[in-house]
Design an enzyme around this catalytic site. Structure first.
Site, PDB file in Angstrom:
ATOM      1  CG  MET A  18      -1.916  -1.186   1.166  1.00  0.00           C
ATOM      2  SD  MET A  18      -3.436  -0.911   2.087  1.00  0.00           S
ATOM      3  CE  MET A  18      -2.819  -0.600   3.712  1.00  0.00           C
TER       4      MET A  18
ATOM      5  CB  ALA B  99       3.820   4.655   3.308  1.00  0.00           C
ATOM      6  CG  LEU B 100       7.115   1.440  -0.907  1.00  0.00           C
ATOM      7  CD1 LEU B 100       7.799   1.161  -2.240  1.00  0.00           C
ATOM      8  CD2 LEU B 100       6.192   0.277  -0.541  1.00  0.00           C
ATOM      9  CG  HIS B 101       8.801   0.183   5.889  1.00  0.00           C
ATOM     10  ND1 HIS B 101       9.070  -1.175   5.886  1.00  0.00           N
ATOM     11  CD2 HIS B 101       7.480   0.296   6.194  1.00  0.00           C
ATOM     12  CE1 HIS B 101       7.975  -1.833   6.215  1.00  0.00           C
ATOM     13  NE2 HIS B 101       6.992  -0.972   6.390  1.00  0.00           N
TER      14      HIS B 101
ATOM     15  CG  HIS C 102       7.089  -2.073   1.908  1.00  0.00           C
ATOM     16  ND1 HIS C 102       7.023  -0.983   2.738  1.00  0.00           N
ATOM     17  CD2 HIS C 102       5.879  -2.675   1.971  1.00  0.00           C
ATOM     18  CE1 HIS C 102       5.821  -0.913   3.289  1.00  0.00           C
ATOM     19  NE2 HIS C 102       5.106  -1.931   2.842  1.00  0.00           N
TER      20      HIS C 102
ATOM     21  CD  GLN D 153      -5.850  -3.654   2.975  1.00  0.00           C
ATOM     22  OE1 GLN D 153      -5.761  -4.110   1.839  1.00  0.00           O
ATOM     23  NE2 GLN D 153      -4.880  -3.815   3.862  1.00  0.00           N
TER      24      GLN D 153
ATOM     25  CE  LYS E  63       4.208  -4.448   9.886  1.00  0.00           C
ATOM     26  NZ  LYS E  63       2.769  -4.230  10.195  1.00  0.00           N
ATOM     27  CG  ASP E  64       0.940  -7.067   7.898  1.00  0.00           C
ATOM     28  OD1 ASP E  64       0.100  -6.403   8.506  1.00  0.00           O
ATOM     29  OD2 ASP E  64       1.974  -6.576   7.397  1.00  0.00           O
TER      30      ASP E  64
ATOM     31  CB  SER F 204       4.624  -0.665  10.755  1.00  0.00           C
ATOM     32  OG  SER F 204       3.324  -0.200  10.443  1.00  0.00           O
TER      33      SER F 204
HETATM   34  O1  PAF Z   1       0.089  -5.658   3.568  1.00  0.00           O
HETATM   35  C1  PAF Z   1      -0.387  -4.748   2.851  1.00  0.00           C
HETATM   36  O2  PAF Z   1       0.251  -3.746   2.589  1.00  0.00           O
HETATM   37  C2  PAF Z   1      -1.792  -4.909   2.290  1.00  0.00           C
HETATM   38  O3  PAF Z   1      -2.628  -5.510   3.200  1.00  0.00           O
HETATM   39  C3  PAF Z   1      -1.830  -5.631   0.917  1.00  0.00           C
HETATM   40  C4  PAF Z   1      -1.322  -7.060   1.041  1.00  0.00           C
HETATM   41  C5  PAF Z   1      -0.982  -4.868  -0.070  1.00  0.00           C
HETATM   42  C6  PAF Z   1      -3.258  -5.689   0.394  1.00  0.00           C
HETATM   43  O4  PAF Z   1      -3.779  -4.411   0.230  1.00  0.00           O
END
Ligand code: PAF
Length: 287
Positions: A30, A32-34, A37, A61, A149-150, A185
């Site tokens: 989504m 806002a990369l760190h 990612h 979501q 993490k997720d 995050s």
């Molecule tokens: O982990 C995330 O950034 C989001 O939940 C994902 C997997 C890109 C789905 O929108």
């Protein structure tokens, strides 16, 4: 790196990669990369010849009172990071591309989606499953990478891929942490300096609980001690600190043969943080 925003050029670019015999990895994000990612992109490049990274802040979501509007968006900086990391394609569709007028489909993975974050954030994992299935269909990757993490998200996506016989490998990538153990995050950006310092109690409390449980101490006591430590650090509310089967996320009261995971979610200031660690039985000294 190609930046693509419409389905037709995406189809062409992916077809070109396939025609050239390239294995394709998908890194859904989504933005806002760190560094977490970027670790996914790097792992993608180890497992495939080309990486498609998607950036899409998925409205489905987020709950009605959640942070969709203020979720950090910085596509230009993200694109520079992805270019440097050798991403092949940045797939950055708008909401109208992913969910055009009349979009009516909802993907719901029961069981594993219903507990923990699923209970605290109703509908969240339906939104995740729906967008991830769509991204998988758009790219048709050989492998898709998700951060550990997720952990629950990874479990939901794995369940969906198995149940629907998706022809893709779902790979988990270990959590990237800062030098004091806090899981990276995009939501850490909501923390001020003092909250950031107190947020670092989360991995410490989880680590101590894992060690205690691994040594055979009662699970309930170890979890209660972790909750008390988080409360003392100023986490409020603490949604859960829970020992679960790593795959099914069923609650566990004593460690057994199956892999176990300790998971937590709690709010610090404006940031709802999650983290998790594996729990293993530690060998007794002298044995
Ligand atoms: O982990 C995330 O950034 C989001 O939940 C994902 C997997 C890109 C789905 O929108």
């Amino acid at each position: 790196m190609q930046i693509i925003r419409e389905p037709a050029p995406l189809r062409d670019a992916v077809r070109d990669l396939r025609d050239a015999g390239k294995r394709i990895a998908l890194v859904p994000t989504m933005g806002a990369l760190h560094a977490g990612h970027i670790a996914l992109v790097e792992e993608g490049l180890r497992r495939a010849d080309a990486v498609v990274t998607s950036i899409f802040v998925n409205p489905k979501q987020f709950g009605p009172n959640e942070d969709l509007d203020r979720y950090p968006r910085r596509e230009r900086a993200d694109a520079l990071l992805l270019e440097k990391a050798n991403t092949t394609i940045l797939w950055a569709p708008g909401v109208e591309v992913m969910y055009p007028d009349g979009f009516a489909t909802n993907v719901s993975v029961s069981g594993v989606s219903e507990v923990l974050d699923g209970a605290a954030r109703p509908g969240h994992f339906d939104g995740v499953a729906t967008v991830v299935l769509k991204l998988l269909n758009q790219i048709r990757p050989d492998v898709a990478l998700f951060g550990e993490k997720d952990w629950q998200q990874l479990a939901v996506v794995r369940r969906m891929a198995t149940d629907l016989a998706l022809d893709v490998e779902i790979a988990g990538v270990p959590t990237v942490r800062d030098d004091q153990g806090l899981a990276l995050s995009s939501r850490n950006a909501y923390l001020d300096e003092d909250e950031l310092a107190r947020a670092r109690t989360l991995p410490r409390a989880l680590g101590e609980a894992c060690a205690a449980i691994g040594k055979g101490e009662p699970v309930a006591g170890a979890l209660a001690a972790a909750v008390a430590r988080l409360a003392e650090a100023g986490f409020d509310p603490i949604d859960y600190v829970s020992l679960r089967d790593a795959e099914t996320l069923a609650p566990i009261e004593t460690l057994g043969a199956r892999p176990a995971r300790l998971l937590a979610a709690a709010r610090m200031g404006n940031a709802r943080l999650i983290d998790n660690l594996p729990v293993t039985i530690s060998a007794s000294p002298g044995k």
